[in-house]
Design a protein around this motif. Structure first.
Motif, PDB file in Angstrom:
ATOM      1  N   LYS A 297       0.489   5.407 -10.024  1.00 51.56           N
ATOM      2  CA  LYS A 297      -0.111   6.656 -10.475  1.00 51.56           C
ATOM      3  C   LYS A 297       0.970   7.635 -10.905  1.00 51.56           C
ATOM      4  O   LYS A 297       0.860   8.847 -10.716  1.00 51.56           O
ATOM      5  N   LEU A 298       2.007   7.102 -11.502  1.00 54.13           N
ATOM      6  CA  LEU A 298       3.137   7.929 -11.929  1.00 54.13           C
ATOM      7  C   LEU A 298       2.741   8.777 -13.124  1.00 54.13           C
ATOM      8  O   LEU A 298       1.967   8.341 -13.986  1.00 54.13           O
ATOM      9  N   TYR A 299       3.271   9.981 -13.199  1.00 53.77           N
ATOM     10  CA  TYR A 299       2.950  10.860 -14.317  1.00 53.77           C
ATOM     11  C   TYR A 299       4.223  11.544 -14.814  1.00 53.77           C
ATOM     12  O   TYR A 299       5.317  11.363 -14.265  1.00 53.77           O
ATOM     13  N   GLY A 300       4.062  12.344 -15.870  1.00 56.59           N
ATOM     14  CA  GLY A 300       5.222  12.976 -16.488  1.00 56.59           C
ATOM     15  C   GLY A 300       5.784  12.098 -17.603  1.00 56.59           C
ATOM     16  O   GLY A 300       5.148  11.136 -18.043  1.00 56.59           O
TER      17      GLY A 300
ATOM     18  N   ASN B  15       0.831  -1.201   0.000  1.00 57.68           N
ATOM     19  CA  ASN B  15       0.000   0.000   0.000  1.00 57.68           C
ATOM     20  C   ASN B  15       0.865   1.252   0.000  1.00 57.68           C
ATOM     21  O   ASN B  15       0.521   2.258   0.625  1.00 57.68           O
ATOM     22  N   LEU B  16       1.995   1.181  -0.682  1.00 58.80           N
ATOM     23  CA  LEU B  16       2.901   2.315  -0.707  1.00 58.80           C
ATOM     24  C   LEU B  16       2.280   3.475  -1.455  1.00 58.80           C
ATOM     25  O   LEU B  16       1.631   3.296  -2.483  1.00 58.80           O
ATOM     26  N   SER B  17       2.484   4.677  -0.943  1.00 60.22           N
ATOM     27  CA  SER B  17       1.962   5.879  -1.578  1.00 60.22           C
ATOM     28  C   SER B  17       3.049   6.957  -1.580  1.00 60.22           C
ATOM     29  O   SER B  17       4.153   6.745  -1.079  1.00 60.22           O
ATOM     30  N   GLY B  18       2.710   8.109  -2.121  1.00 60.12           N
ATOM     31  CA  GLY B  18       3.683   9.169  -2.225  1.00 60.12           C
ATOM     32  C   GLY B  18       4.560   8.978  -3.450  1.00 60.12           C
ATOM     33  O   GLY B  18       4.276   8.149  -4.318  1.00 60.12           O
TER      34      GLY B  18
ATOM     35  N   SER C 230       0.451   2.571  -4.910  1.00 56.92           N
ATOM     36  CA  SER C 230      -0.224   3.838  -5.203  1.00 56.92           C
ATOM     37  C   SER C 230       0.802   4.965  -5.301  1.00 56.92           C
ATOM     38  O   SER C 230       0.541   6.099  -4.902  1.00 56.92           O
ATOM     39  N   LEU C 231       1.956   4.650  -5.830  1.00 59.18           N
ATOM     40  CA  LEU C 231       3.014   5.634  -5.966  1.00 59.18           C
ATOM     41  C   LEU C 231       2.635   6.668  -7.014  1.00 59.18           C
ATOM     42  O   LEU C 231       2.059   6.334  -8.049  1.00 59.18           O
ATOM     43  N   SER C 232       2.972   7.914  -6.767  1.00 62.61           N
ATOM     44  CA  SER C 232       2.617   9.001  -7.669  1.00 62.61           C
ATOM     45  C   SER C 232       3.849   9.852  -7.948  1.00 62.61           C
ATOM     46  O   SER C 232       4.939   9.604  -7.436  1.00 62.61           O
ATOM     47  N   GLY C 233       3.644  10.882  -8.773  1.00 60.66           N
ATOM     48  CA  GLY C 233       4.748  11.773  -9.117  1.00 60.66           C
ATOM     49  C   GLY C 233       5.541  11.243 -10.293  1.00 60.66           C
ATOM     50  O   GLY C 233       5.233  10.192 -10.859  1.00 60.66           O
ATOM     51  N   PRO C 234       6.601  11.930 -10.687  1.00 61.95           N
ATOM     52  CA  PRO C 234       7.411  11.491 -11.816  1.00 61.95           C
ATOM     53  C   PRO C 234       8.374  10.378 -11.422  1.00 61.95           C
ATOM     54  O   PRO C 234       8.655  10.154 -10.243  1.00 61.95           O
TER      55      PRO C 234
ATOM     56  N   PHE D  54      11.196  -3.791 -19.098  1.00 60.92           N
ATOM     57  CA  PHE D  54      10.840  -2.407 -18.761  1.00 60.92           C
ATOM     58  C   PHE D  54       9.325  -2.305 -18.820  1.00 60.92           C
ATOM     59  O   PHE D  54       8.727  -2.354 -19.901  1.00 60.92           O
ATOM     60  N   ASP D  55       8.706  -2.179 -17.651  1.00 63.19           N
ATOM     61  CA  ASP D  55       7.242  -2.193 -17.564  1.00 63.19           C
ATOM     62  C   ASP D  55       6.775  -0.977 -16.765  1.00 63.19           C
ATOM     63  O   ASP D  55       7.023  -0.871 -15.566  1.00 63.19           O
ATOM     64  N   VAL D  56       6.115  -0.056 -17.439  1.00 60.19           N
ATOM     65  CA  VAL D  56       5.516   1.111 -16.789  1.00 60.19           C
ATOM     66  C   VAL D  56       4.011   1.160 -17.093  1.00 60.19           C
ATOM     67  O   VAL D  56       3.403   2.230 -17.103  1.00 60.19           O
ATOM     68  N   SER D  57       3.422   0.020 -17.321  1.00 61.10           N
ATOM     69  CA  SER D  57       2.017  -0.049 -17.710  1.00 61.10           C
ATOM     70  C   SER D  57       1.099   0.490 -16.624  1.00 61.10           C
ATOM     71  O   SER D  57       1.405   0.450 -15.435  1.00 61.10           O
ATOM     72  N   ARG D  58      -0.053   0.983 -17.106  1.00 57.78           N
ATOM     73  CA  ARG D  58      -1.142   1.452 -16.238  1.00 57.78           C
ATOM     74  C   ARG D  58      -0.666   2.497 -15.228  1.00 57.78           C
ATOM     75  O   ARG D  58      -0.794   2.332 -14.022  1.00 57.78           O
ATOM     76  N   ASN D  59      -0.112   3.566 -15.781  1.00 55.31           N
ATOM     77  CA  ASN D  59       0.210   4.756 -15.019  1.00 55.31           C
ATOM     78  C   ASN D  59      -0.422   5.944 -15.737  1.00 55.31           C
ATOM     79  O   ASN D  59      -1.396   5.766 -16.491  1.00 55.31           O
ATOM     80  N   GLU D  60       0.120   7.123 -15.553  1.00 58.24           N
ATOM     81  CA  GLU D  60      -0.396   8.316 -16.220  1.00 58.24           C
ATOM     82  C   GLU D  60       0.738   9.043 -16.946  1.00 58.24           C
ATOM     83  O   GLU D  60       0.747  10.268 -17.050  1.00 58.24           O
TER      84      GLU D  60
END
Length: 420
Positions: free
Chosen positions: A65-68, A17-20, A41-45, A83-89
């Motif tokens: 929930k990574l973006y950028g 349940n990691l976030s931030g 639930s990690l976010s940010g770039p 290299f897997d970054v699927s299902r982020n933003e």
């Protein structure tokens, strides 16, 4: 953690349940080979310091929930295998350096982001690629045929100093969660990473984008292709007639495009095909009889108004397949003829342009030469110059006198007509 133990090889914090945001603290991770942060639930770039993990073989940031944009520093991770970054933003264009720098990548997955632009042809440099999943983005343009050629390459038995790390990664992933859950949303259709890589099969998913053009015929060279999903795009033209050469194919989804012509009879050469979806196209003619194509549900062919025959309830009149196939051949011939005609027109226009250019250049050169020959003679020869200007003066006087006399005559004639 890496500051205390810089010799760490494997870090798996997935499915918590990691976030931030992901900490930007990877400068001391020179020995890290596998980094698993997926299903959180990690976010940010994505932090730039991950590019310091030069020995990294597997990077999995899936389902966060990574973006950028993908940071350019990752091109330093030249040993990346997965290299897997699927299902982020994540957004922006697909970086060209993915193909130029990460040439050891065998699994590239960017599904479910908001990437846009075209599929860069630099990805054709990924000569070891086995699994390419770029579905559910905003990609447009045609599918590069060279990408099919690359996926068709057999793995070379060349020396690879990082092969042990890849082997360890495969063992660590074995019997864990499916690599591609619900790839085609079909029961029993999930595959574990160890099976996919050990069998050296291929997977290609470009679905749910805005890709256009035709299906490259080079796709039939990928004889180890297991799953092919090109659905929900804007692809046109016909299904490649030699699609039967994909003898390993188990799932084929070409639905929700603008494909036309008949279903190739060679599709009966796909002995392991267990999922087929050709619905929502403009296919026509009779569904090939005597093959497993009749074993699929009618929904596999739905919303193709001109298709007929089992398993559809729409009966054929008898010669639909022949007529539709002939029309497809004619349309293909028309496209080739149109291409040749356009090429011929281009050559004709090019020749006309060259002829016109030569004519204009000749006229300009002739004028330039004549002008300076005439002017030069007047400059050099004084007597000719005096004679020429005297001639101009005489002509000027003669023209002036002629005009004055003519005007006087017209005036007298007009006045004579006014007298009663």
């Amino acid at each position: 953690m890496l500051g205390v133990n810089s010799s760490l090889n494997y870090l798996d914090l997935s499915s918590n349940n990691l976030s931030g945001s992901i900490p930007d603290c990877w400068t001391n991770g020179g020995m890290l080979v596998i980094l698993e942060l997926s299903n959180n639930s990690l976010s940010g770039p994505i932090p730039d310091s991950i590019g310091n993990l030069v020995r990294l073989s597997s990077l999995n940031l899936r389902d966060n929930k990574l973006y950028g944009q993908i940071p350019a520093s990752l091109q330093n991770c030249v040993n990346l295998y997965l290299f897997d970054v699927s299902r982020n933003e994540l957004s922006g264009n697909i970086p060209t350096w993915l193909g130029e720098s990460l040439q050891h990548v065998e699994v590239l997955m960017i599904r479910g982001n908001v990437f846009e632009g075209i599929i860069p042809i630099q990805l054709c440099q990924l000569k070891l690629i086995k699994i390419l999943d770029m579905a559910e983005n905003g990609l447009h343009g045609p599918i590069p045929p060279c990408l099919m050629d690359v996926m068709a390459l057999e793995e070379k038995d060349s020396y690879d100093p990082y092969y042990p790390y890849r082997q360890s990664m495969m063992l660590l992933h074995a019997n864990l969660r499916p690599l591609i859950p619900d790839f085609f949303s079909w029961p029993g259709g999930s595959y574990h990473l160890n099976r996919l890589l050990m069998d050296r099969v291929r997977i290609l998913d470009l679905s749910s984008n805005e890709l256009n053009g035709t299906i490259p015929r080079e796709i039939t060279k990928i004889t180890r292709l297991l799953l092919l999903n090109l659905s929900n795009n804007q692809l046109m033209g016909s299904i490649p007639s030699n699609i039967g050469e994909l003898i390993s194919l188990e799932a084929l989804d070409l639905s929700r495009n603008q494909l036309s012509c008949t279903i190739p009879t060679r599709m009966s050469n796909l002995p392991f095909l267990s999922l087929l979806n050709l619905s929502h196209n403009t296919l026509s003619g009779k569904i090939p009889v005597g093959t497993q194509l009749q074993s699929f549900d009618s929904s596999s062919y739905a919303d193709n108004p001109h298709l007929c025959g089992p398993p559809l309830n729409r009966k054929c009149l008898g010669n639909e397949s022949v007529e539709e196939l002939q029309q497809c051949f004619e349309s293909e011939g028309d496209r080739e003829h149109e291409h040749d005609h356009d090429h011929g027109n281009h050559e004709e226009n090019k020749n006309e342009w060259l002829e016109m250019s030569s004519f204009c250049m000749g006229m300009g050169l002739g004028f330039f030469t004549g002008f300076w020959v005439f002017v030069g003679s007047l400059v050099v020869n004084r007597s000719w110059r005096y004679a020429y200007f005297n001639f101009l003066g005489s002509m000027n006087d003669m023209i002036y006198v002629t005009i004055v006399v003519g005007v006087s005559k017209l005036r007298r004639k007009f006045q004579s007509q006014q007298v009663p």
